[in-house]
Design an enzyme around this catalytic site. Structure first.
Site, PDB file in Angstrom:
ATOM      1  N   ARG A 151      15.337  12.848  -3.320  1.00 40.98           N
ATOM      2  CA  ARG A 151      15.220  11.434  -2.949  1.00 40.98           C
ATOM      3  C   ARG A 151      16.551  10.848  -2.449  1.00 40.98           C
ATOM      4  NH1 ARG A 151      10.677   8.352  -4.750  1.00 40.98           N
ATOM      5  NH2 ARG A 151       8.951   9.782  -4.790  1.00 40.98           N
ATOM      6  N   ARG A 185      16.032   3.970  -1.444  1.00 43.60           N
ATOM      7  CA  ARG A 185      16.351   2.559  -1.673  1.00 43.60           C
ATOM      8  C   ARG A 185      17.718   2.262  -2.273  1.00 43.60           C
ATOM      9  NH1 ARG A 185      10.783   1.666  -4.654  1.00 43.60           N
ATOM     10  NH2 ARG A 185      11.518   3.706  -5.301  1.00 43.60           N
ATOM     11  N   ARG A 244      14.344   0.479   6.932  1.00 49.64           N
ATOM     12  CA  ARG A 244      12.975   0.258   6.454  1.00 49.64           C
ATOM     13  C   ARG A 244      12.505  -1.148   6.839  1.00 49.64           C
ATOM     14  NH1 ARG A 244      10.929  -0.108   0.264  1.00 49.64           N
ATOM     15  NH2 ARG A 244      11.515  -2.253   0.667  1.00 49.64           N
ATOM     16  N   ASP A 252       6.769  11.674   3.102  1.00 49.74           N
ATOM     17  CA  ASP A 252       6.279  11.599   1.731  1.00 49.74           C
ATOM     18  C   ASP A 252       5.236  12.681   1.527  1.00 49.74           C
ATOM     19  OD1 ASP A 252       6.531   9.652  -0.699  1.00 49.74           O
ATOM     20  OD2 ASP A 252       4.439  10.247  -0.620  1.00 49.74           O
ATOM     21  N   TYR A 283      -3.206  12.535  -7.261  1.00 47.85           N
ATOM     22  CA  TYR A 283      -3.298  11.233  -6.577  1.00 47.85           C
ATOM     23  C   TYR A 283      -4.663  11.051  -5.917  1.00 47.85           C
ATOM     24  CZ  TYR A 283       1.704  10.502  -7.235  1.00 47.85           C
ATOM     25  OH  TYR A 283       2.938  10.318  -7.783  1.00 47.85           O
TER      26      TYR A 283
HETATM   27  O1  CP3 Z   1      15.069  11.814   0.366  1.00 46.77           O
HETATM   28  C1  CP3 Z   1      14.086  12.536   0.094  1.00 46.77           C
HETATM   29  O2  CP3 Z   1      13.942  13.154  -0.972  1.00 46.77           O
HETATM   30  C2  CP3 Z   1      13.051  12.737   1.184  1.00 46.77           C
HETATM   31  C3  CP3 Z   1      11.929  11.874   1.171  1.00 46.77           C
HETATM   32  C4  CP3 Z   1      10.898  11.898   0.046  1.00 46.77           C
HETATM   33  C5  CP3 Z   1      10.219  10.726  -0.356  1.00 46.77           C
HETATM   34  N1  CP3 Z   1       9.244  11.087  -1.233  1.00 46.77           N
HETATM   35  C6  CP3 Z   1      10.501   9.384   0.144  1.00 46.77           C
HETATM   36  C7  CP3 Z   1       9.999   8.219  -0.589  1.00 46.77           C
HETATM   37  C8  CP3 Z   1      10.361  12.953  -0.679  1.00 46.77           C
HETATM   38  C9  CP3 Z   1      10.763  14.423  -0.702  1.00 46.77           C
HETATM   39  C10 CP3 Z   1       9.304  12.425  -1.482  1.00 46.77           C
HETATM   40  C11 CP3 Z   1       8.460  13.248  -2.350  1.00 46.77           C
HETATM   41  C12 CP3 Z   1       7.496  12.590  -3.252  1.00 46.77           C
HETATM   42  N2  CP3 Z   1       6.732  11.475  -3.028  1.00 46.77           N
HETATM   43  C13 CP3 Z   1       7.145  13.106  -4.516  1.00 46.77           C
HETATM   44  C14 CP3 Z   1       7.676  14.380  -5.109  1.00 46.77           C
HETATM   45  C15 CP3 Z   1       9.042  14.228  -5.644  1.00 46.77           C
HETATM   46  C16 CP3 Z   1       9.137  13.486  -6.944  1.00 46.77           C
HETATM   47  O3  CP3 Z   1       9.805  12.443  -6.943  1.00 46.77           O
HETATM   48  O4  CP3 Z   1       8.594  13.974  -7.923  1.00 46.77           O
HETATM   49  C17 CP3 Z   1       6.182  12.244  -5.074  1.00 46.77           C
HETATM   50  C18 CP3 Z   1       5.514  12.381  -6.423  1.00 46.77           C
HETATM   51  C19 CP3 Z   1       5.922  11.213  -4.111  1.00 46.77           C
HETATM   52  C20 CP3 Z   1       4.919  10.118  -4.194  1.00 46.77           C
HETATM   53  C21 CP3 Z   1       5.558   8.810  -4.095  1.00 46.77           C
HETATM   54  N3  CP3 Z   1       6.158   8.298  -2.976  1.00 46.77           N
HETATM   55  C22 CP3 Z   1       5.643   7.818  -5.112  1.00 46.77           C
HETATM   56  C23 CP3 Z   1       5.111   7.977  -6.517  1.00 46.77           C
HETATM   57  C24 CP3 Z   1       6.294   6.728  -4.551  1.00 46.77           C
HETATM   58  C25 CP3 Z   1       6.508   5.381  -5.188  1.00 46.77           C
HETATM   59  C26 CP3 Z   1       7.510   5.453  -6.264  1.00 46.77           C
HETATM   60  C27 CP3 Z   1       8.783   4.918  -5.784  1.00 46.77           C
HETATM   61  O5  CP3 Z   1       9.809   5.580  -5.957  1.00 46.77           O
HETATM   62  O6  CP3 Z   1       8.733   3.806  -5.261  1.00 46.77           O
HETATM   63  C28 CP3 Z   1       6.660   7.057  -3.234  1.00 46.77           C
HETATM   64  C29 CP3 Z   1       7.417   6.220  -2.288  1.00 46.77           C
HETATM   65  C30 CP3 Z   1       8.632   6.802  -1.667  1.00 46.77           C
HETATM   66  N4  CP3 Z   1       8.748   8.062  -1.160  1.00 46.77           N
HETATM   67  C31 CP3 Z   1       9.854   6.114  -1.414  1.00 46.77           C
HETATM   68  C32 CP3 Z   1      10.698   6.989  -0.732  1.00 46.77           C
HETATM   69  C33 CP3 Z   1      12.072   6.711  -0.200  1.00 46.77           C
HETATM   70  C34 CP3 Z   1      10.113   4.658  -1.761  1.00 46.77           C
HETATM   71  C35 CP3 Z   1       9.438   3.835  -0.742  1.00 46.77           C
HETATM   72  C36 CP3 Z   1      10.169   2.570  -0.414  1.00 46.77           C
HETATM   73  O7  CP3 Z   1      11.019   2.604   0.508  1.00 46.77           O
HETATM   74  O8  CP3 Z   1       9.864   1.574  -1.069  1.00 46.77           O
END
Ligand code: CP3
Length: 349
Positions: A23, A27, A36, A73, A154
């Site tokens: 990640r 943010r 964003r 994502d 999901y």
């Molecule tokens: O920088 C990186 O790692 C690359 C991008 C990336 C994102 N999500 C961006 C993201 C990657 C590799 C993921 C994987 C992801 N997404 C996983 C597996 C990794 C883990 O954390 O276990 C999972 C379970 C998700 C599903 C997901 N996406 C959730 C549960 C959420 C909401 C939770 C949160 O953190 O807000 C997201 C949103 C998400 N994916 C964001 C980002 C940068 C936040 C979105 C925003 O900008 O508000």
């Protein structure tokens, strides 16, 4: 010149231990929030190759990591299968019409048809390949997918869950239906990963974020065997592309010898002692990890942990990372500190 991160994935000696953070584009970076905002929403950002490439590259320049991970994502797959993903503020990802019956899964797109709808991901990768090559700094690009099980959670629950009661009800009372979902998703993922590799990623990572929700005795049947099938498919066609497996929360599975398969790197989560992973898996796989991400709130606690991990791994067959994703309220300077400490202890000049 070869890429240090790719060499490390293959278990070759490198001048220092490379580091990246799960990640890492997100943010906690004001620069990410700006892009964003311009895109309008997180999903719009994922759909916009120029902007997705821009935020993929941000942590290279701001934090100094040794690899870039494609900005996207894991949930874009069920979205393109037809499940209509929405991110709701304060709630996270939501599918309004989760899978309950066989008809629900039959209705969704599968195979090539679904994999082809993810063309914006491949366009982002092609753009990134050009931009990274132009920089000439030999930074590797990591592609990724969610594991079939983590995506299925999901698709069945419709959102994140603490109890997994709907997927587990299916697991124990209608396992054939769960397998049908896992099969359909696995077949898409094989093509999706293949197209990511063809578009230019150097390495792929499979995230099984919710591995620990399954009891150890059933983990292989409902998750790991599908992940291994994806590895076998990719390794036959692209033997030179390293694969990283990241099942989260699986110390007890490691102890039981449940980790096997044709991949290169095992991502160690923060709840699994690095010494245990090294003892059980270190000869067979390169290990990645595993600082508890909340240590990033304290520079002192970060340094202590990085030094301890270095002592355990000794700079061999190791990639530094967090043991899960960085949280949005971590100060950027602490993330920079983590990366520079990994470089310092492993002897980067
Ligand atoms: O920088 C990186 O790692 C690359 C991008 C990336 C994102 N999500 C961006 C993201 C990657 C590799 C993921 C994987 C992801 N997404 C996983 C597996 C990794 C883990 O954390 O276990 C999972 C379970 C998700 C599903 C997901 N996406 C959730 C549960 C959420 C909401 C939770 C949160 O953190 O807000 C997201 C949103 C998400 N994916 C964001 C980002 C940068 C936040 C979105 C925003 O900008 O508000």
């Amino acid at each position: 010149m070869s890429k240090i991160f790719v060499d490390a994935c293959k278990g070759l000696d490198t001048p220092y231990t490379p580091v990246w953070m799960m990640r890492q584009a997100g943010r906690y970076l004001p620069e990410y929030m700006k892009v964003r905002g311009e895109a309008g929403s997180f999903l719009n950002l994922c759909h916009n190759p120029q902007k997705a490439a821009e935020v993929t590259i941000q942590p290279l320049d701001i934090v100094g990591v040794d690899a870039a991970i494609l900005f996207s994502d894991i949930l874009v797959i069920p979205d393109e299968m037809g499940m209509d993903l929405e991110f709701i503020k304060g709630q996270g990802p939501v599918f309004h019409d989760p899978i309950k019956t066989e008809e629900d899964i039959d209705r969704l797109l599968g195979g090539e048809e679904a994999a082809n709808k993810l063309d914006y991901v491949y366009d982002t990768i092609k753009l990134l390949r050009e931009q990274l090559d132009e920089r000439g700094d030999e930074i590797a690009l990591i592609g990724f997918t969610g594991a079939p099980w983590t995506l299925a959670t999901y698709m069945i629950e419709g959102q994140g869950t603490k109890t997994y009661n709907l997927c587990k009800k299916m697991m124990y009372s209608n396992p054939e239906l769960l397998h049908k979902i896992l099969r359909k998703v696995t077949d898409i993922i094989k093509l999706y990963m293949e197209k990511q590799i063809q578009s230019g990623v150097d390495v792929v990572q499979i995230f099984d974020s919710w591995a620990a929700a399954i009891e150890p005795g059933l983990y292989d049947e409902f998750s790991w065997s599908y992940m291994v099938e994806i590895c076998d498919y990719l390794k036959e066609k692209y033997p030179e592309t390293p694969i990283i497996m990241f099942p989260k929360g699986v110390a007890s599975f490691i102890e039981r010898g449940l980790v096997y398969g044709n991949f290169d790197v095992f991502g160690v989560d923060w709840g699994t002692p690095m010494a245990l992973a090294k003892e059980k898996l270190g000869d067979k796989y390169v290990l990645q990890g595993n600082m508890e991400p909340c240590r990033l709130y304290s520079k002192e606690m970060t340094t202590k942990c990085v030094e301890a991990i270095q002592k355990t791994m000794g700079g061999k067959r190791h990639i530094f990372n967090l043991g899960h994703g960085i949280l949005p309220d971590v100060p950027v300077e602490n993330a920079i500190h983590f990366v520079s400490e990994c470089h310092r202890v492993s002897g980067k000049k």
